[in-house]
Design a protein around this motif. Sequence first.
Motif, PDB file in Angstrom:
ATOM      1  N   VAL A   5     -67.699  64.782   2.491  1.00  0.00           N
ATOM      2  CA  VAL A   5     -68.094  64.218   1.197  1.00  0.00           C
ATOM      3  C   VAL A   5     -68.888  65.235   0.380  1.00  0.00           C
ATOM      4  O   VAL A   5     -69.770  65.924   0.907  1.00  0.00           O
ATOM      5  CB  VAL A   5     -68.943  62.945   1.388  1.00  0.00           C
ATOM      6  N   LEU A   6     -68.561  65.298  -0.898  1.00  0.00           N
ATOM      7  CA  LEU A   6     -69.324  66.090  -1.866  1.00  0.00           C
ATOM      8  C   LEU A   6     -70.037  65.123  -2.805  1.00  0.00           C
ATOM      9  O   LEU A   6     -69.422  64.188  -3.331  1.00  0.00           O
ATOM     10  CB  LEU A   6     -68.386  66.999  -2.664  1.00  0.00           C
ATOM     11  N   LEU A   7     -71.340  65.330  -3.003  1.00  0.00           N
ATOM     12  CA  LEU A   7     -72.141  64.460  -3.876  1.00  0.00           C
ATOM     13  C   LEU A   7     -72.298  65.096  -5.249  1.00  0.00           C
ATOM     14  O   LEU A   7     -72.711  66.256  -5.351  1.00  0.00           O
ATOM     15  CB  LEU A   7     -73.525  64.229  -3.267  1.00  0.00           C
ATOM     16  N   ALA A   8     -71.968  64.350  -6.305  1.00  0.00           N
ATOM     17  CA  ALA A   8     -72.117  64.856  -7.670  1.00  0.00           C
ATOM     18  C   ALA A   8     -72.996  63.892  -8.468  1.00  0.00           C
ATOM     19  O   ALA A   8     -72.556  62.797  -8.841  1.00  0.00           O
ATOM     20  CB  ALA A   8     -70.755  65.019  -8.340  1.00  0.00           C
ATOM     21  N   ASP A   9     -74.237  64.298  -8.699  1.00  0.00           N
ATOM     22  CA  ASP A   9     -75.194  63.470  -9.446  1.00  0.00           C
ATOM     23  C   ASP A   9     -76.274  64.401  -9.985  1.00  0.00           C
ATOM     24  O   ASP A   9     -76.708  65.319  -9.285  1.00  0.00           O
ATOM     25  CB  ASP A   9     -75.815  62.403  -8.531  1.00  0.00           C
ATOM     26  N   ASP A  10     -76.717  64.176 -11.225  1.00  0.00           N
ATOM     27  CA  ASP A  10     -77.687  65.096 -11.811  1.00  0.00           C
ATOM     28  C   ASP A  10     -79.120  64.821 -11.374  1.00  0.00           C
ATOM     29  O   ASP A  10     -80.032  65.560 -11.737  1.00  0.00           O
ATOM     30  CB  ASP A  10     -77.591  65.095 -13.343  1.00  0.00           C
ATOM     31  N   HIS A  11     -79.332  63.776 -10.579  1.00  0.00           N
ATOM     32  CA  HIS A  11     -80.678  63.478 -10.074  1.00  0.00           C
ATOM     33  C   HIS A  11     -80.781  63.897  -8.612  1.00  0.00           C
ATOM     34  O   HIS A  11     -80.120  63.319  -7.741  1.00  0.00           O
ATOM     35  CB  HIS A  11     -80.999  61.990 -10.216  1.00  0.00           C
ATOM     36  N   GLY A  12     -81.622  64.890  -8.343  1.00  0.00           N
ATOM     37  CA  GLY A  12     -81.773  65.395  -6.989  1.00  0.00           C
ATOM     38  C   GLY A  12     -82.218  64.343  -6.001  1.00  0.00           C
ATOM     39  O   GLY A  12     -81.771  64.328  -4.844  1.00  0.00           O
TER      40      GLY A  12
END
Length: 213
Positions: A5-12
């Motif tokens: 899985v790759l996570l894409a979200d602008d909030h760390g």
Amino acid sequence: MTVRVLLADDHGAIRSGLALILNNAEGIEVVGEAADGATAVQQAHALRPDVVLMDIRMPGMDGIAATRELVAEGLCEVLVLTTFDLDEYVHGALRAGAAGFLLKSVEAARLIEAVKLVAAGEGVLAPQVTRKLIAAFAAGTPQPATKPAGFDDLTDREREVLACLGEGLSNAQIGTRLFIGETTVKTHVSRVLTKLALRSRVQAAIVAQEAGL
């Protein structure tokens, strides 16, 4: 088999929370993270994940544009995970080829299940989203059934499978309904998507509704 899985979200902080949940789940490994859509596409090329967990509202290239690119290139499945269930987001994500759409309020167990389902070629929609889509069809002005290009090329069995997709059935449920094995179901679903030039089984479900199946 381990689902990558790759996570894409602008909030760390959100990425960290998701990574904690998924890395502790059996059969799932988080292989990378991205803070915007362009980076998600680059990471997908480099890491070849099975699933990208994609936020929609991100700086630069947003999640819908990134989903469209990933799906068009056949790099991976995309499961959209967002705070908002606005119609334009739902429709945009599904038109882009997302295999599923969940809200960030989803429980950990359901998120883990959804990631595995999407990796296996299934479609997943949050109950709130499913209700809205059904309501939209029900509330719409009655229209004559519209059959997409390629519909006449479908075999009788493929039309039966398409009708099952329109009901939101899983591969296992379709197999039980039609008395065929799951491997055969997957083959039929693949052929339906190819003949109708669709990117996901969720898009196929919408086409089935529009075709009056």
